[in-house]
Design an enzyme around this catalytic site. Structure first.
Site, PDB file in Angstrom:
ATOM      1  N   ASP A   1      -1.245  -5.148   6.499  1.00 54.53           N
ATOM      2  CA  ASP A   1      -1.675  -6.141   7.483  1.00 54.53           C
ATOM      3  C   ASP A   1      -3.106  -5.788   7.889  1.00 54.53           C
ATOM      4  O   ASP A   1      -3.743  -4.969   7.226  1.00 54.53           O
ATOM      5  CB  ASP A   1      -0.691  -6.230   8.666  1.00 54.53           C
ATOM      6  CG  ASP A   1      -0.706  -4.971   9.534  1.00 54.53           C
ATOM      7  OD1 ASP A   1      -1.550  -4.068   9.289  1.00 54.53           O
ATOM      8  OD2 ASP A   1       0.114  -4.893  10.465  1.00 54.53           O
TER       9      ASP A   1
ATOM     10  N   ASN B   1       0.845  -1.200   0.000  1.00 53.51           N
ATOM     11  CA  ASN B   1       0.000   0.000   0.000  1.00 53.51           C
ATOM     12  C   ASN B   1       0.877   1.246   0.000  1.00 53.51           C
ATOM     13  O   ASN B   1       1.931   1.253   0.628  1.00 53.51           O
ATOM     14  CB  ASN B   1      -0.858  -0.009   1.278  1.00 53.51           C
ATOM     15  CG  ASN B   1      -1.810   1.166   1.368  1.00 53.51           C
ATOM     16  OD1 ASN B   1      -2.304   1.661   0.360  1.00 53.51           O
ATOM     17  ND2 ASN B   1      -2.071   1.626   2.580  1.00 53.51           N
ATOM     18  N   THR B   2       0.434   2.258  -0.725  1.00 51.57           N
ATOM     19  CA  THR B   2       1.118   3.551  -0.639  1.00 51.57           C
ATOM     20  C   THR B   2       0.319   4.444   0.305  1.00 51.57           C
ATOM     21  O   THR B   2      -0.916   4.377   0.341  1.00 51.57           O
ATOM     22  CB  THR B   2       1.195   4.244  -2.014  1.00 51.57           C
ATOM     23  OG1 THR B   2      -0.126   4.518  -2.481  1.00 51.57           O
ATOM     24  CG2 THR B   2       1.920   3.375  -3.033  1.00 51.57           C
ATOM     25  N   HIS B   3       1.035   5.282   1.049  1.00 50.51           N
ATOM     26  CA  HIS B   3       0.344   6.161   2.006  1.00 50.51           C
ATOM     27  C   HIS B   3       1.024   7.529   2.023  1.00 50.51           C
ATOM     28  O   HIS B   3       2.255   7.598   2.096  1.00 50.51           O
ATOM     29  CB  HIS B   3       0.362   5.533   3.404  1.00 50.51           C
ATOM     30  CG  HIS B   3      -0.408   6.336   4.396  1.00 50.51           C
ATOM     31  ND1 HIS B   3      -1.789   6.375   4.416  1.00 50.51           N
ATOM     32  CD2 HIS B   3       0.001   7.188   5.370  1.00 50.51           C
ATOM     33  CE1 HIS B   3      -2.193   7.199   5.372  1.00 50.51           C
ATOM     34  NE2 HIS B   3      -1.128   7.700   5.962  1.00 50.51           N
TER      35      HIS B   3
HETATM   36  C1  GAR Z   1      -2.077   8.693  -2.867  1.00 52.18           C
HETATM   37  O1  GAR Z   1      -1.479   9.796  -2.227  1.00 52.18           O
HETATM   38  C2  GAR Z   1      -2.159   7.523  -1.898  1.00 52.18           C
HETATM   39  O2  GAR Z   1      -1.061   7.414  -1.051  1.00 52.18           O
HETATM   40  C3  GAR Z   1      -3.379   7.890  -1.113  1.00 52.18           C
HETATM   41  O3  GAR Z   1      -4.285   8.313  -2.098  1.00 52.18           O
HETATM   42  C4  GAR Z   1      -3.544   8.950  -3.139  1.00 52.18           C
HETATM   43  C5  GAR Z   1      -3.979   8.359  -4.465  1.00 52.18           C
HETATM   44  O4  GAR Z   1      -3.502   9.077  -5.547  1.00 52.18           O
HETATM   45  N1  GAR Z   1      -3.836   6.763  -0.350  1.00 52.18           N
HETATM   46  C6  GAR Z   1      -4.328   6.873   0.884  1.00 52.18           C
HETATM   47  O5  GAR Z   1      -4.494   7.939   1.446  1.00 52.18           O
HETATM   48  C7  GAR Z   1      -4.683   5.562   1.529  1.00 52.18           C
HETATM   49  N2  GAR Z   1      -4.864   5.738   2.941  1.00 52.18           N
HETATM   50  P1  GAR Z   1      -3.727   8.564  -7.025  1.00 52.18           P
HETATM   51  O6  GAR Z   1      -5.164   8.042  -7.134  1.00 52.18           O
HETATM   52  O7  GAR Z   1      -3.505   9.774  -7.875  1.00 52.18           O
HETATM   53  O8  GAR Z   1      -2.698   7.481  -7.293  1.00 52.18           O
END
Ligand code: GAR
Length: 197
Positions: free
Chosen positions: A140, A106-108
């Site tokens: 997780d 996951n990216t955050h």
């Molecule tokens: C990203 O910054 C990602 O990390 C975040 O949503 C954005 C999606 O950008 N995710 C979260 O906040 C998950 N908790 P994108 O749709 O342009 O790739």
């Protein structure tokens, strides 16, 4: 070469960075499908790059478990080496996480464990801190609590809004994700080892 399924809910700029990276024949990963829990605007990138998509709408199922089971069925069809949550804004049930982790990442948009949850950028601004960051983690069953694979700091400027800060974080996030996938493919990052620690 490793294969990736990417799950999105929004604009999909992170998945686009993977699609662009994979245009280089030397890049050792390919997105084989992009899935979403809604009709996500990011599907436009799938269309542009000729990548198949699937949608499993959360609202079509009686509960989170049933939705997660249907999503897992769709994901499994692609037999991917790694599944990436990239702006996927729904909590996944344990059945889904347990079936795929640690090959589920996951990216955050924060420097975890700081500012987990759905509003990582807003929460960092509200806290008045001078720096936040971007993280890539193994998923997780907690909220953004899995082992950290890679992360980088991003400074907060005095005139930042949620949107300006998120834009800057996303630039860092995209590089971090492309590099992390490269490291996984080259086995310089071993997800099983990281998760066993
Ligand atoms: C990203 O910054 C990602 O990390 C975040 O949503 C954005 C999606 O950008 N995710 C979260 O906040 C998950 N908790 P994108 O749709 O342009 O790739």
């Amino acid at each position: 070469m490793i294969s990736l399924v990417v799950l999105i809910s929004g604009g999909g700029s992170n998945v686009r960075s993977l699609l662009e990276a994979a245009e280089d024949a030397e890049y050792p990963a390919r997105v084989v499908a992009i899935g979403a829990d809604r009709d996500a605007p990011g599907f436009e990138h799938a269309e542009a790059f000729g990548i198949p998509t699937f949608t499993v709408p959360f609202t079509s199922f009686p509960n989170r478990e049933a939705w997660g089971a249907a999503l897992l069925d769709q994901v499994r069809l692609w037999d991917a080496d790694v599944v990436i949550l990239s702006g996927f804004m729904r909590l996944l049930p344990p059945g889904f996480v347990d079936a795929l982790s640690p090959q589920l990442i996951n990216t955050h948009p924060a420097y975890l464990p700081e500012f987990p949850g759905a509003h990582g950028v807003r929460d960092a601004l509200a806290a008045g801190v001078r720096q936040t960051g971007a993280s890539v983690i193994i998923v997780d069953n907690g909220v953004d609590s899995g082992p950290i694979i890679a992360q980088e700091r991003v400074a907060i400027e005095p005139d930042d809004t949620e949107s300006s800060l998120h834009d800057r974080i996303k630039r860092v996030e995209r590089q971090l994700l492309v590099q992390t996938v490269l490291d996984i493919a080259n086995n310089t990052v071993n997800l099983q080892e990281l998760s066993d620690r």
